[in-house]
Write a protein that holds these residues in place. Structure first.
Motif, mmCIF file in Angstrom:
data_model
loop_
_atom_site.group_PDB
_atom_site.id
_atom_site.type_symbol
_atom_site.label_atom_id
_atom_site.label_comp_id
_atom_site.label_asym_id
_atom_site.label_seq_id
_atom_site.Cartn_x
_atom_site.Cartn_y
_atom_site.Cartn_z
ATOM 1 N N ILE A 289 52.432 -7.106 -24.862
ATOM 2 C CA ILE A 289 53.291 -6.441 -23.873
ATOM 3 C C ILE A 289 53.520 -7.389 -22.686
ATOM 4 O O ILE A 289 54.650 -7.549 -22.210
ATOM 5 C CB ILE A 289 52.639 -5.118 -23.369
ATOM 6 N N ALA A 290 52.437 -8.062 -22.248
ATOM 7 C CA ALA A 290 52.561 -9.018 -21.133
ATOM 8 C C ALA A 290 53.508 -10.147 -21.525
ATOM 9 O O ALA A 290 54.329 -10.583 -20.704
ATOM 10 C CB ALA A 290 51.183 -9.563 -20.754
ATOM 11 N N ILE A 301 60.627 -1.142 -23.733
ATOM 12 C CA ILE A 301 59.608 -1.124 -24.787
ATOM 13 C C ILE A 301 59.409 0.323 -25.228
ATOM 14 O O ILE A 301 59.272 1.227 -24.402
ATOM 15 C CB ILE A 301 58.281 -1.728 -24.281
ATOM 16 N N THR A 302 59.448 0.527 -26.549
ATOM 17 C CA THR A 302 59.271 1.867 -27.108
ATOM 18 C C THR A 302 58.166 1.814 -28.151
ATOM 19 O O THR A 302 57.748 0.734 -28.560
ATOM 20 C CB THR A 302 60.589 2.375 -27.738
ATOM 21 N N ARG A 328 53.731 2.005 -19.915
ATOM 22 C CA ARG A 328 54.872 2.731 -19.360
ATOM 23 C C ARG A 328 56.115 2.603 -20.246
ATOM 24 O O ARG A 328 57.150 2.062 -19.860
ATOM 25 C CB ARG A 328 55.172 2.292 -17.912
ATOM 26 N N TYR A 329 55.993 3.118 -21.462
ATOM 27 C CA TYR A 329 57.074 3.053 -22.444
ATOM 28 C C TYR A 329 58.338 3.745 -21.954
ATOM 29 O O TYR A 329 58.276 4.745 -21.244
ATOM 30 C CB TYR A 329 56.642 3.739 -23.755
ATOM 31 N N ASP A 330 59.471 3.226 -22.402
ATOM 32 C CA ASP A 330 60.745 3.863 -22.085
ATOM 33 C C ASP A 330 61.029 5.037 -23.017
ATOM 34 O O ASP A 330 61.765 5.954 -22.680
ATOM 35 C CB ASP A 330 61.870 2.831 -22.171
ATOM 36 N N TYR A 331 60.449 4.957 -24.225
ATOM 37 C CA TYR A 331 60.635 6.046 -25.177
ATOM 38 C C TYR A 331 59.488 5.979 -26.176
ATOM 39 O O TYR A 331 58.970 4.908 -26.460
ATOM 40 C CB TYR A 331 61.980 5.902 -25.921
ATOM 41 N N ALA A 332 59.099 7.133 -26.713
ATOM 42 C CA ALA A 332 58.052 7.122 -27.738
ATOM 43 C C ALA A 332 58.328 8.180 -28.790
ATOM 44 O O ALA A 332 58.796 9.277 -28.480
ATOM 45 C CB ALA A 332 56.691 7.375 -27.098
ATOM 46 N N ASN A 404 73.123 0.691 -22.974
ATOM 47 C CA ASN A 404 72.963 -0.651 -22.419
ATOM 48 C C ASN A 404 72.128 -1.470 -23.399
ATOM 49 O O ASN A 404 71.694 -0.970 -24.443
ATOM 50 C CB ASN A 404 72.384 -0.596 -21.002
ATOM 51 N N SER A 405 71.914 -2.715 -23.058
ATOM 52 C CA SER A 405 71.145 -3.612 -23.914
ATOM 53 C C SER A 405 69.758 -3.017 -24.210
ATOM 54 O O SER A 405 69.220 -3.155 -25.306
ATOM 55 C CB SER A 405 71.030 -4.953 -23.197
ATOM 56 N N GLN A 406 69.205 -2.318 -23.224
ATOM 57 C CA GLN A 406 67.862 -1.729 -23.344
ATOM 58 C C GLN A 406 67.849 -0.489 -24.235
ATOM 59 O O GLN A 406 66.831 0.164 -24.393
ATOM 60 C CB GLN A 406 67.321 -1.369 -21.960
ATOM 61 N N ASN A 407 68.995 -0.140 -24.802
ATOM 62 C CA ASN A 407 69.145 1.008 -25.707
ATOM 63 C C ASN A 407 69.082 2.347 -24.989
ATOM 64 O O ASN A 407 68.890 3.390 -25.606
ATOM 65 C CB ASN A 407 68.092 0.960 -26.827
ATOM 66 N N LYS A 408 69.249 2.337 -23.665
ATOM 67 C CA LYS A 408 69.282 3.613 -22.944
ATOM 68 C C LYS A 408 70.691 4.186 -22.968
ATOM 69 O O LYS A 408 71.667 3.450 -22.775
ATOM 70 C CB LYS A 408 68.827 3.419 -21.501
#
Ligand code: 5AD
Ligand code: SF4
Length: 442
Positions: A289-290, A301-302, A328-332, A404-408
């Motif tokens: 992750i780092a 990160i999901t 701190r995931y954006d989605y899970a 967006n690129s981040q898939n949001k």
């Protein structure tokens, strides 16, 4: 012309496979219909990952009995992972099923369909292959928006996670010839597509050997990204044990490789990870992750997580919650453990976390993740993103949505914008699941 209706459940791989099935059948003179009422064959592409996925298919089969009573010529076939897991036994248990075909046997579908109809027999083809990749099949894009498409780049899995049925339903790992992958992506771009998702059960194990070396996943991604800066590239799924810096470097280098990594963690406890046969511990995972954040500070990160795996204690569950707080995931995608026949867990471990306790742990993870996703999204307010517009918002024709690129997902007022366009959008508000934006002067 006989008509075939295809219904798909499960993962993106299954949706990609249905497009291969449609192509194979069309080539043999079958018509693929979106009207189940006019079908001569209903093909159900199934998932076996958790028991509830299979129960859903069985319920669907009961519903289809009414349709079969009205249309006695209708034949139902089961494809995919449940077909592979249960084989001909499925036709004994489900009398209205005429044929079962596993994921590596789809080339035989045209002859099976003919045999079932002409000879009135039942048929099962579930042989797995070590080489089949359907590399030469040009998929028929089903239910496509004409903007984004899946490209399957490898099949199978041999990681043998203790809980997982996939190595048994999809067989050994094998990669597809990179030339055919790049050609497929190029062809999609030429036909107006703006985004491809490279699919495999474990994409970082992608490897194609040639006379003068080999092509790994990072190089494959670079080749696809080179097609055009206007073609977005995504991929799923990566295994944390082989997420290399080389791949992160390539991702960082190309603007059109989307900044989103799905990295299933499964558990935050080292003992449970070992029991799951995941080949990494929490320290390794956090190091990866780092590394992602180092190469791409703006990468989302999901993850996937399983609550209540065999022998999981309350303390170990708390470690999973801690992992969520750290990453701190954006989605899970969050699941309760479901014991699957023939897996290592079924043979050697006890499914000893009570159902109510699994539910409680899962709900705790869901609540925490909901809070984190909302907090992450709030930080997006004020930022401007390039959005690939996919279509009308489900709630209103006056609004469009894209990613967006981040898939949001970002929703905004449509103005003169059309699906398929790239536009700049400023985030002005959010929920835990969606960003709300305003179109910027382009
Ligand atoms: N029970 C619950 N979840 C499972 N998954 C895989 N097998 C099981 C199981 N037996 C989850 C994992 C995997 C995702 C696709 O499904 O989290 O990453
Ligand atoms: Fe389900 Fe796994 Fe098969 Fe996909 S590969 S359909 S997730 S069992």
């Amino acid at each position: 012309m006989k008509k075939v209706y295809i219904e798909t459940y499960g993962c993106q791989m299954n949706f990609a496979d249905s497009e291969i099935v449609a192509s194979l059948l069309k080539k043999e003179g079958y018509d693929v219909t979106t009207e189940i009422g006019e079908a001569d064959y209903v093909l159900i592409n199934t998932c076996a990952i958790r028991d509830n996925a299979e129960q859903r298919i069985r319920k669907r089969l009961r519903e289809l009995r009414a349709l079969q009573q009205r249309n006695t010529g209708l034949r139902i076939g089961i494809l995919g992972c449940m077909a592979e897991r249960l084989q001909s036994q499925l036709m004994v248990e489900e009398e209205n099923v005429s044929f079962v075909v596993g994921p590596d046997a789809y080339r035989q579908l045209p002859s099976i369909l003919a045999r079932v109809r002409e000879q009135g027999v039942k048929a099962a083809e579930t042989e797995l292959s070590t080489t089949e990749t359907y590399a030469d099949i040009e998929p028929v894009r089903l239910g496509s928006n004409g903007i984004s498409a899946y490209i399957s780049i490898m099949r199978g899995c041999q990681n043998y996670c203790a809980y997982c049925v996939v190595p048994y339903t999809r067989g050994r790992e094998r990669s597809r010839d990179p030339e055919t992958i790049v050609a497929e992506a190029r062809d999609l771009y030429a036909h107006g597509y703006k985004e491809v998702t490279l699919l495999g059960q474990n994409v970082n194990s992608y490897r194609w050997r040639t006379d003068d070396g080999e092509v790994g996943f990072a190089e494959l991604m670079a080749r696809v990204a080179e097609i055009s800066p206007r073609l977005r590239v995504r991929f799923a799924t990566s295994h944390p044990k082989d997420l290399s810096d080389g791949l992160l470097e390539v991702m960082a280098k190309y603007d059109n490789i989307c900044k989103c990594i799905h990295l299933p963690v499964q558990s935050g406890s080292d003992r449970i990870l070992k029991l799951m046969n995941r080949h990494y511990d929490s320290a390794w995972y956090l190091d990866r992750i780092a590394a992602i954040r180092r190469y791409m500070p703006d990468c989302s990160i999901t993850t996937d997580v399983i609550a209540g795996f065999c022998t999981e204690t309350e303390e170990e569950h708390q470690m999973t919650l801690d992992m969520f707080r750290k990453v701190r995931y954006d989605y899970a995608y969050m699941f309760k453990f479901s014991m699957r026949p023939n897996t290592y867990a079924e043979k050697h471990l006890q499914d000893d976390v009570p159902e109510a306790e699994k539910t409680r742990r899962l709900e705790e993870i869901i609540a925490l993740q909901g809070q984190i996703a909302l907090e992450n999204n709030r930080k997006e307010i004020g930022r401007v993103y390039e959005v690939l517009v996919e279509g009308e918002s489900h709630r209103s024709k006056e609004r469009l949505f894209g990613r967006n690129s981040q898939n949001k997902v970002i929703v905004f007022d449509r103005h003169e914008v059309q699906p398929g366009q790239y536009v700049k959008v400023k985030v002005v508000d959010c929920t835990a699941a969606t960003l709300l934006g305003e179109l910027c002067a382009q």
